[in-house]
Motif scaffolding. Structure first.
Motif, PDB file in Angstrom:
ATOM      1  N   SER A  70       0.750  -1.177  -0.082  1.00 45.85           N
ATOM      2  CA  SER A  70       0.220   0.339  -0.357  1.00 45.85           C
ATOM      3  C   SER A  70       1.034   1.148   0.118  1.00 45.85           C
ATOM      4  O   SER A  70       2.489   1.040   0.233  1.00 45.85           O
ATOM      5  CB  SER A  70      -1.205   0.306   1.422  1.00 45.85           C
ATOM      6  N   ARG A  71       0.199   2.360  -0.311  1.00 47.92           N
ATOM      7  CA  ARG A  71       1.036   3.252   0.058  1.00 47.92           C
ATOM      8  C   ARG A  71       0.277   4.996   0.322  1.00 47.92           C
ATOM      9  O   ARG A  71      -1.394   5.284   0.692  1.00 47.92           O
ATOM     10  CB  ARG A  71       1.484   4.121  -1.489  1.00 47.92           C
ATOM     11  N   ASP A  72       0.999   5.997   0.468  1.00 53.01           N
ATOM     12  CA  ASP A  72       0.443   6.699   1.446  1.00 53.01           C
ATOM     13  C   ASP A  72       0.985   8.094   0.585  1.00 53.01           C
ATOM     14  O   ASP A  72       2.625   8.746   1.867  1.00 53.01           O
ATOM     15  CB  ASP A  72       0.390   6.900   2.910  1.00 53.01           C
ATOM     16  N   ASN A  73       0.439   8.816  -0.039  1.00 53.05           N
ATOM     17  CA  ASN A  73       1.491   9.347  -0.477  1.00 53.05           C
ATOM     18  C   ASN A  73       1.243  10.908  -0.408  1.00 53.05           C
ATOM     19  O   ASN A  73       2.473  11.397  -0.331  1.00 53.05           O
ATOM     20  CB  ASN A  73       0.838   9.789  -2.062  1.00 53.05           C
ATOM     21  N   ALA A  74       0.577  11.491   0.757  1.00 50.89           N
ATOM     22  CA  ALA A  74       0.185  12.587   1.579  1.00 50.89           C
ATOM     23  C   ALA A  74       1.900  12.227   2.605  1.00 50.89           C
ATOM     24  O   ALA A  74       2.026  13.224   3.359  1.00 50.89           O
ATOM     25  CB  ALA A  74      -1.117  12.563   2.293  1.00 50.89           C
ATOM     26  N   LYS A  75       1.839  11.059   2.584  1.00 50.46           N
ATOM     27  CA  LYS A  75       2.992  10.739   3.632  1.00 50.46           C
ATOM     28  C   LYS A  75       4.575  10.943   3.238  1.00 50.46           C
ATOM     29  O   LYS A  75       5.466  10.310   3.968  1.00 50.46           O
ATOM     30  CB  LYS A  75       2.628   9.573   5.049  1.00 50.46           C
ATOM     31  N   ASN A  76       4.396   9.931   1.396  1.00 55.49           N
ATOM     32  CA  ASN A  76       5.574  10.190   0.976  1.00 55.49           C
ATOM     33  C   ASN A  76       6.182   8.508   1.308  1.00 55.49           C
ATOM     34  O   ASN A  76       6.792   8.044   1.415  1.00 55.49           O
ATOM     35  CB  ASN A  76       6.502  10.903   0.744  1.00 55.49           C
TER      36      ASN A  76
END
Length: 123
Positions: free
Chosen positions: A71-77
């Motif tokens: 998974s990824r959280d682009n807001a948290k990079n």
């Protein structure tokens, strides 16, 4: 250029769980396709999981399908790899990698790599 730093590795018993994190700096992570690959002693680096830029499409190696989740959280990079039901054969150094152009299973398609984090699963 993007810099990647993995964390979360360690020693766990078979059947246990670990969550790896990959923190990016230098560039916005949302610009990249991301992957996790691993390398066991004496073996070639192999694909584990990949995710596209907007978290809509994922791909897994058959050996981890149903047990691992990328998974990824682009807001948290940050990109993650949740690993459940771990097996001794999952023991390896796990690398986070970024590709500018494509979501791929091939190590040579990745442009940037982290330093790796050791995962050891005891039987």
């Amino acid at each position: 250029q993007v810099q990647l730093v993995e964390s979360g590795g360690g020693l766990v018993q078979a059947g246990g769980s670990l969550k790896l994190s990959c923190a990016a700096s230098g560039r916005t992570l949302s610009n990249y396709f991301m992957g996790w690959l691993r390398q066991a002693p004496g073996k070639e680096r192999e694909f584990v999981a990949a995710i596209n830029r907007i978290n809509a499409i994922t791909d897994y190696a058959d050996s981890v399908k149903g047990r691992f989740t990328i998974s990824r959280d682009n807001a948290k990079n940050t990109v993650y790899l949740q690993m459940n039901s771990l097996k001794p054969e999952d023991t390896a150094v796990y690398y986070c990698a970024a590709s500018r152009d494509v979501m791929s299973r091939m190590p040579h398609r990745y442009d940037y790599w982290g330093q790796g984090t050791q995962v050891t699963v005891s039987s």
